[in-house]
Design an enzyme around this catalytic site. Structure first.
Site, short mmCIF file in Angstrom:
data_model
loop_
_atom_site.label_atom_id
_atom_site.label_comp_id
_atom_site.label_asym_id
_atom_site.label_seq_id
_atom_site.Cartn_x
_atom_site.Cartn_y
_atom_site.Cartn_z
N ARG A 192 0.82 -1.22 0.00
CA ARG A 192 0.00 0.00 0.00
C ARG A 192 0.85 1.27 0.00
NH1 ARG A 192 -5.40 -1.23 3.63
NH2 ARG A 192 -6.62 -1.86 1.84
N LYS A 201 -17.83 -16.29 1.46
CA LYS A 201 -19.24 -15.97 1.57
C LYS A 201 -19.90 -15.50 0.28
CE LYS A 201 -20.07 -13.55 5.45
NZ LYS A 201 -19.48 -12.52 6.33
N GLY A 216 -8.20 -7.20 -1.47
CA GLY A 216 -8.50 -8.11 -0.37
C GLY A 216 -7.77 -9.43 -0.51
N GLY A 264 -13.00 -3.71 0.15
CA GLY A 264 -14.39 -3.23 0.18
C GLY A 264 -14.67 -2.20 -0.91
C1 3PG Z 1 -9.08 -1.47 4.29
O1 3PG Z 1 -8.08 -2.00 4.79
O2 3PG Z 1 -10.02 -2.11 3.81
C2 3PG Z 1 -9.10 0.04 4.19
O3 3PG Z 1 -7.95 0.58 4.70
C3 3PG Z 1 -10.33 0.57 4.88
O4 3PG Z 1 -10.31 0.25 6.22
P1 3PG Z 1 -11.67 0.10 7.03
O5 3PG Z 1 -12.35 -1.11 6.48
O6 3PG Z 1 -11.30 -0.02 8.46
O7 3PG Z 1 -12.49 1.36 6.76
#
Ligand code: 3PG
Ligand code: MG
Length: 396
Positions: A36, A196, A352, A375
């Protein structure tokens, strides 16, 4: 997708506040994965090359509005300095006197301010807090694609206070993900995995009209098998999503979209790296066993589809890739993406777990794009607005 970004002339001599996502894994006070950090370097280099002064803001973890130093960004400042050789100065607060002081006698150093989420106002998208964040700066650059799905003071409200631009990472992410979502070359295959079904429902609903084939592996495949009336043993199943799976199979058929489920399954006695396992047919997983990976026949069939597609979107591992015995299916898919890329297809890995998997195999630089967003990329493929991107979208 066109986004409003900065030109060198916009930032020369300016004090620029940049929202990055330095939410990186730490162990013993050290950064254990720099992906990142590296992803933001093009933006930071461009700003510095244009003669801007650069201050970085980020969250780390979920400290829930208190100054819990376990979540301090200090180790990230050290890592950034090590990677870039820049003079990186850590500032122990993200608002107030400390920031003011750092921004007054400001030379060439890059500032990294302390965790935004030490203040509850950050996640509340508080406009007064956004003003405090902006106080010592001339411009704002949003570069954190992976938090663009959050409506927070540093992703949303601050853009109303300062003249704002999207950074180069946002441009890259929205271009790559946007060409898959909005303008895919056909044939287009969507590969879904992970534990899921519920995480992926909205993505399927939005993408079904665009894809030619959907390959389903990982834990979520067993909910589909259940919908087909198969015996799934002790495998993962989301009972309340079995109906959705049945409807999706029916809907896909109507729309001429092919859904491919695993043809063979690696079924283990226990959820353990050294568990005894055997290769079984998906129609009849023995009662005491759980599917932890797809088998070689599936890997071959999935690879064939991937290789005959011109656009490939992958979200979710095929099995428990963290355990070597159950990582082969995921690795086969990753290898197929690499071959498809070499053959000129556009291959995109949603963030992810699938991003973690492809870097575990050392193949992350051999596909077209690996998203930094987990997300955020799901929400993007759901076709929903990302609040942190909205201020920069240029409608053509
Ligand atoms: C993540 O790791 O998905 C992002 O940095 C966002 O973090 P969060 O889900 O705690 O908002
Ligand atoms: Mg998250």
């Amino acid at each position: 997708m066109k986004m409003k970004t900065f030109l060198p002339g916009d930032v020369t001599g300016k004090k620029v506040l940049v929202r990055v996502d330095f939410n990186v894994p730490l162990a013993d006070g050290k950064v254990t994965d720099t992906t990142r950090i590296l992803a933001h370097l093009p933006t930071l280099r461009a700003l510095k090359a244009a003669g801007a002064k650069v201050a970085l803001i980020s969250h780390l973890g979920r400290p829930k509005g208190t100054a819990d130093l376990k979540y301090s960004l200090q180790p990230v400042a050290e890592e950034l300095e090590k990677i870039t050789g820049w003079d990186v100065r850590f500032v122990g607060d993200c608002v107030g006197q400390e920031v003011k002081k750092a921004a007054s006698g400001w030379g060439n150093e890059v500032l990294l301010l302390e965790n935004l989420r030490f203040y509850p106002q950050e996640e509340e998208n508080d406009p007064e807090f956004a003003k405090k964040l902006a106080e010592n700066f001339d411009l704002f650059v949003m570069d954190a694609f992976s938090v663009a799905h959050r409506s927070h003071a540093s992703t949303k409200a601050v853009a109303k206070v300062l003249p704002s631009f999207a950074g180069l990472l946002i441009i890259k992410e929205t271009q790559m993900l946007g060409s898959v979502r909005d303008d895919p070359k056909k044939p287009f295959v969507l590969i879904l995995g992970g534990a899921k079904v519920s995480d992926k429902i909205a993505v399927v609903e939005n993408m079904l009209k665009k894809v030619d084939t959907i390959l389903i592996g990982g834990g979520m495949a067993f909910t589909f098998f259940k919908a087909k009336g198969y015996e799934i043993g002790k495998s993962l199943c989301e009972e309340e999503k079995v109906d959705f799976a049945a409807k999706m199979i029916e809907q896909a058929q109507k729309m001429g979209v092919e859904i491919l489920l695993p043809l063979d399954v690696i079924a283990a006695d226990e959820f353990k790296p050294d568990s005894k396992w055997s290769l079984v047919r998906p129609e009849a997983i023995p009662p005491g066993k759980m599917g932890l990976d797809v088998g070689p026949e599936t890997a071959k069939a999935f690879a064939e589809v991937i290789l005959s597609s011109r656009t490939v979107l992958w979200n979710g591992p095929m099995g428990v890739f963290e355990m070597p015995a159950f990582s082969k299916g995921t690795e086969a898919v990753a290898q197929a993406l690499v071959k498809a890329t070499e053959a000129g297809s556009l291959t995109v890995v949603g963030g992810g777990d699938s991003a973690a998997a492809i870097s575990q195999f050392g193949l992350e630089d051999k596909v077209s794009h690996v998203s930094t967003g987990g997300g955020a990329s799901l929400q993007f493929f759901e076709g929903r607005e990302l609040p942190g991107l909205e201020p920069y979208e240029i409608n053509e």
